[in-house]
Scaffold this motif. Sequence first.
Motif, PDB file in Angstrom:
ATOM      1  N   ALA A   1       0.827  -1.212   0.000  1.00  0.00           N
ATOM      2  CA  ALA A   1       0.000   0.000   0.000  1.00  0.00           C
ATOM      3  C   ALA A   1       0.857   1.255   0.000  1.00  0.00           C
ATOM      4  N   ALA A   2       2.079   1.134   0.575  1.00  0.00           N
ATOM      5  CA  ALA A   2       2.950   2.305   0.666  1.00  0.00           C
ATOM      6  C   ALA A   2       3.501   2.725  -0.692  1.00  0.00           C
ATOM      7  N   MET A   3       3.768   1.749  -1.560  1.00  0.00           N
ATOM      8  CA  MET A   3       4.434   2.047  -2.837  1.00  0.00           C
ATOM      9  C   MET A   3       3.700   3.085  -3.684  1.00  0.00           C
ATOM     10  N   PRO A   4       2.370   2.964  -3.897  1.00  0.00           N
ATOM     11  CA  PRO A   4       1.683   3.984  -4.721  1.00  0.00           C
ATOM     12  C   PRO A   4       1.758   5.383  -4.112  1.00  0.00           C
ATOM     13  N   PHE A   5       1.714   5.456  -2.788  1.00  0.00           N
ATOM     14  CA  PHE A   5       1.832   6.764  -2.143  1.00  0.00           C
ATOM     15  C   PHE A   5       3.204   7.381  -2.407  1.00  0.00           C
TER      16      PHE A   5
END
Length: 396
Positions: free
Chosen positions: A334-338
Amino acid sequence: PSRVKRSRTRLATREAIRLNTDLRNDSAMADNELMVANCQRQLGEYDSALESFQRTIEYFHSLNDQHLERRARIALADFYNSMFRDADALAIASDAATAARVFSDTGDSYRALTVVARSNHRLGRFDDELAALTDLARIDSQAYRGRDRVILLRSMMKASEGSGDQDKCDEIFNRWKGLAVSAGDTPSLAEAWYERGLYMQSLGRPDGAALALSQALGFAGKSGDAPLRANILSALGNLAYGAKRFEDARRHYVDALQLARTEDSFVLRTILVLAIVACDSKTGAESPGSAVPDLIKRCTAIAGECRQNGFSRGEALANFISGRLSEMADDPAAAMPFYRSAAGLHEQSPLQPETRDLNFVETYLRGEEAGWYDPLIRLSCGSGQVDSAFSDIERR
């Protein structure tokens, strides 16, 4: 409404040019062209503005009107400066300042030297900037009765900081403080101590910075200067955040936000709200699972507001913090797209004038020991995405 007024002004001026052309080719037509150029600049029609500025200079030159030609060149230099073409701005403004000095034209000298000082600062030519500021201070004192004294002293302090001349910084601060005390100018005294605090912080002297900022806050409270108080409290918050005293930092940010909400400062308000979210993520770090969804929701809302207002730097920070929060909750996917969105927005962010409202961005990244691309590189390496990691290294 102001945009509509500028559009109407441009149309009216165009009609004036047409009528003047029919009557007589003289300086009035070029003067109108200069007004059109300024309207185009304010409307964001930069290519058209550049053509209009250049056409005006050529026309004044053909009339052999040196004063009006010089005025148009200064306007072009200021335009180049606003477009971050500082070398071009400096060359034109320096020539104009020299010519204005020869003809004892105080107004043109002041306007040209202002562009010279700003351009030298961004080019890192701090000694040259100080020389221009010294000339400006002399003109300000003799011709304008010290109208811009505080602005010039502030710029002198920044130039001295940039050159690393601590003795010069101390000298300017003491002069500023002395002038403010003798004149009973409490707002100016507050700003002097504020600048002193920021300088101490840049030298890595947190105790001296805290003392100076506390002095500044006391004087700003007496003067009732809400915007300055908000900036001082924000700076105290950054100081506490850097020292990992997150509860103290949050208290300062909350107080600053209350003041900022009374002013028209979307950037400062947004940065303060994000700073409070960052503090909440640190104070709840022992059990992040329950807090993370709410904190991410707050960041997402802020990012949306930034997008609507064209504040890409704020949107980038909101997404970066969301990435950090997702990692805290053990959800790297979930962190990667942010993080990717934050890095992209950072790349797309236009160059912005120096503003203390954005100081928390660097404070936060320094506290995370990361740049905009570091988390992407780390997570890509951890998941075996070697090509992505190399790509992000190149972008960094």
